[in-house]
Design a protein around this motif. Sequence first.
Motif, mmCIF file in Angstrom:
data_model
loop_
_atom_site.group_PDB
_atom_site.id
_atom_site.type_symbol
_atom_site.label_atom_id
_atom_site.label_comp_id
_atom_site.label_asym_id
_atom_site.label_seq_id
_atom_site.Cartn_x
_atom_site.Cartn_y
_atom_site.Cartn_z
ATOM 1 N N CYS B 41 0.797 -1.365 0.278
ATOM 2 C CA CYS B 41 -0.027 -0.180 0.099
ATOM 3 C C CYS B 41 0.867 1.390 0.327
ATOM 4 O O CYS B 41 1.319 1.253 1.096
ATOM 5 N N CYS B 101 -7.687 4.837 1.562
ATOM 6 C CA CYS B 101 -7.797 4.160 0.613
ATOM 7 C C CYS B 101 -7.591 4.411 -0.385
ATOM 8 O O CYS B 101 -9.525 4.973 -0.452
ATOM 9 N N CYS B 104 -7.212 1.162 -4.986
ATOM 10 C CA CYS B 104 -6.772 0.716 -5.958
ATOM 11 C C CYS B 104 -6.328 -0.772 -5.902
ATOM 12 O O CYS B 104 -5.653 -1.968 -7.149
ATOM 13 N N CYS B 107 -3.247 -3.621 -2.465
ATOM 14 C CA CYS B 107 -3.139 -5.390 -1.811
ATOM 15 C C CYS B 107 -3.913 -6.249 -2.169
ATOM 16 O O CYS B 107 -2.934 -7.737 -1.785
HETATM 17 S S1 SF4 Z 1 -6.492 -0.854 -1.785
HETATM 18 FE FE1 SF4 Z 1 -5.146 -1.827 -0.689
HETATM 19 S S2 SF4 Z 1 -3.188 -1.195 -1.096
HETATM 20 FE FE2 SF4 Z 1 -4.902 -0.003 -2.323
HETATM 21 S S3 SF4 Z 1 -4.996 2.406 -1.100
HETATM 22 FE FE3 SF4 Z 1 -6.710 0.544 -0.538
HETATM 23 S S4 SF4 Z 1 -5.069 -1.004 1.265
HETATM 24 FE FE4 SF4 Z 1 -4.242 0.820 0.289
#
Ligand code: SF4
Lengths: 209, 436
Positions: B41, B101, B104, B107
């Motif tokens: 992240c 968040c 995206c 993760c």
């Molecule tokens: S989807 Fe996952 S990697 Fe992307 S911003 Fe959210 S927590 Fe972070």
Amino acid sequence: MSTLEVVTGVLALTGLAVCVVGLGWRVSGVQGRPFRWDVAPAKGSAARGVAYAFTLGMAPWAKESTRRHLLAYVRGILLHLAIFAGLAWLAASPWHAEVPKVVRLLTASVLTAGMAMGLAGFWMRRREPALRQLSTPDDYASLGLVTLFLATAALSAVAAWCLPGLWALSGLMLAYIPFGKLRHFVYFFYTRTFFGLLFGRRGVLESAR
Amino acid sequence: MARLDANKATLVKDTLGKLIDRKLLASLEVCVRCGICAESCHYYLADPRPEHAPFYRSEQVRRLYRSLFDPIGRHLPWWVGAQRPTEESLAQLAEMAFSTCTLCRRCTLNCPSGCDTAQIMRAMRTVAVAAGLAPEMLVQLADASIAREEHLEDFKEIYLEQVRALEEEVREATGDPQAHIPVDVEGADILYVALSGAHTILPAAILFHEAGSNWTLSMFEASNYGVFLADTARAKRITERIVREAERLRVREVVVTDCGHAYTTLRWEAPNWFGKPFPFQVRSLIELVAGWISDGIITVDPTHNPEPVTYHDSCNLGRNSGLIEEPRTILRAVCQDFREMTPNREHNYCCGGGGGLVATPEWTDLRLKAGGPKAQQVRATGAQVVAASCDNCRIQLGDISEHYALGTRVVGLMELVVKALVPQRAKGHPLEADVA
Ligand code: SF4
Ligand code: SF4
């Protein structure tokens, strides 16, 4: 068979029954939730995505995270392999005397390695600030049960008198599975499948393009 | 801690309960808190505090879920870390879901279990909207999009005037005095959906003209703030405007401008809301242009873009939609010195502007900080130009270029194409229709 063996054997079987019924309840909980296939025309292959998710996608080199945390990932893999070995040994344990000594010794070494991985899990959970903050009693209890299960399984493979200990602990662990974090393995098959479907269908994974 | 009143508590439970489908339930249950997704992240990389790790965020939502839906969480909350919602905790969860968040899914790609943290955060956003805790700006923007269709007649003349004003630039760029921007043309092959403003209309108009496409410009903008709100009812209404327009004009295909969330929405998500595939194809302008270049329908000269150029993969276009090689086909053709960032493609870092963050000024500092890993990536390429294929990314990349003193110029992918374009149509070059 001694009384202790009978009582602990019954405990183990009761734990197994609770586990099967409890997991059935959990699975029906997931299956009872709606699921809709994506209707947009695919760009890549969902089947290849799912195949990747359960094979190469699990390789330690496949993800940045597992490359970065190689030790932690390998620890997890070894722990899970040892648990499978432990369960296999549990199933074979009533026929302890018939199992060749070399197999028992080999099993005991795998299980001891798994137990060490379990202990390492406690250390990692305490060392990482985020994990320390988030860990619940369930996390420790689950890890503790599994580590003890592996320890008693390893001992019982070399010393038959430890079998009642293994059966009692197995009963406890099996009965706990549907209620604590150990149940995560059921959901693993779902999330990996959904992962493969999503990234495969959309042509994101190289192997599914 | 102020307890939620009974109505709100029921609303939260009902809203979350309705969202828990098989996918969400599996992601809520699967995480073992192993911690290895932390560095995937960009928030955590920029500021490695526990609360910036993906599993930390999703765990906060899990606590709510367990307290409402898991028997153990309801009866032994301390054992599994369940937490019943209070006014304060709900407000914190809402802020977390909207500000830390960008949905995206980096993760998810990095979790050994494939846990979809973005879906969990999206669910939390939906709950926040229901509880009246969504960022006001996103709500206003979404409602403004809906109102645009309701008051279309009031808008139409002004919009057409603005479009007419752009036509002169199309004529200049193509060297064709007949060039124009068709709007509301029934029977066109393509309905092109741009964003508000000339920057996504003009390059597309030049390229459509050069390719000889039978196209028409949509009356509506592609962006969908209902999606950022994770409010399917609003998102569907915003999408419906385009679907209705496409059906009315009987187009064969809807082409979405270079905008990440708009493409992901129309291409992948929206058909699920309608329960069936659309009667038209959905493509991104990027796919069309990559095809035109490969097929020789348009001619480009890379010497027109001599500076080192790098490309930022929008999370929505790349990781969430599979548009990975098409932008590269374009960039290799239109730039002399194209340099990849590391990591790239589906592994690329989010720029920090996604998920509606660019439109919510209250979190600008957080957004700029989260852009740190992207700034490092850009700097490492030594590129002078950063090409973006998403408008939100373009804004964020411009902001981080300034904030981190990168000295880079940020351009839209189509701007580079137009700059490299060698107009041929006036010389009788084959048109798209001829090649097809
Ligand atoms: S989807 Fe996952 S990697 Fe992307 S911003 Fe959210 S927590 Fe972070
Ligand atoms: S989301 Fe996945 S990688 Fe992250 S802590 Fe949970 S199980 Fe581990």
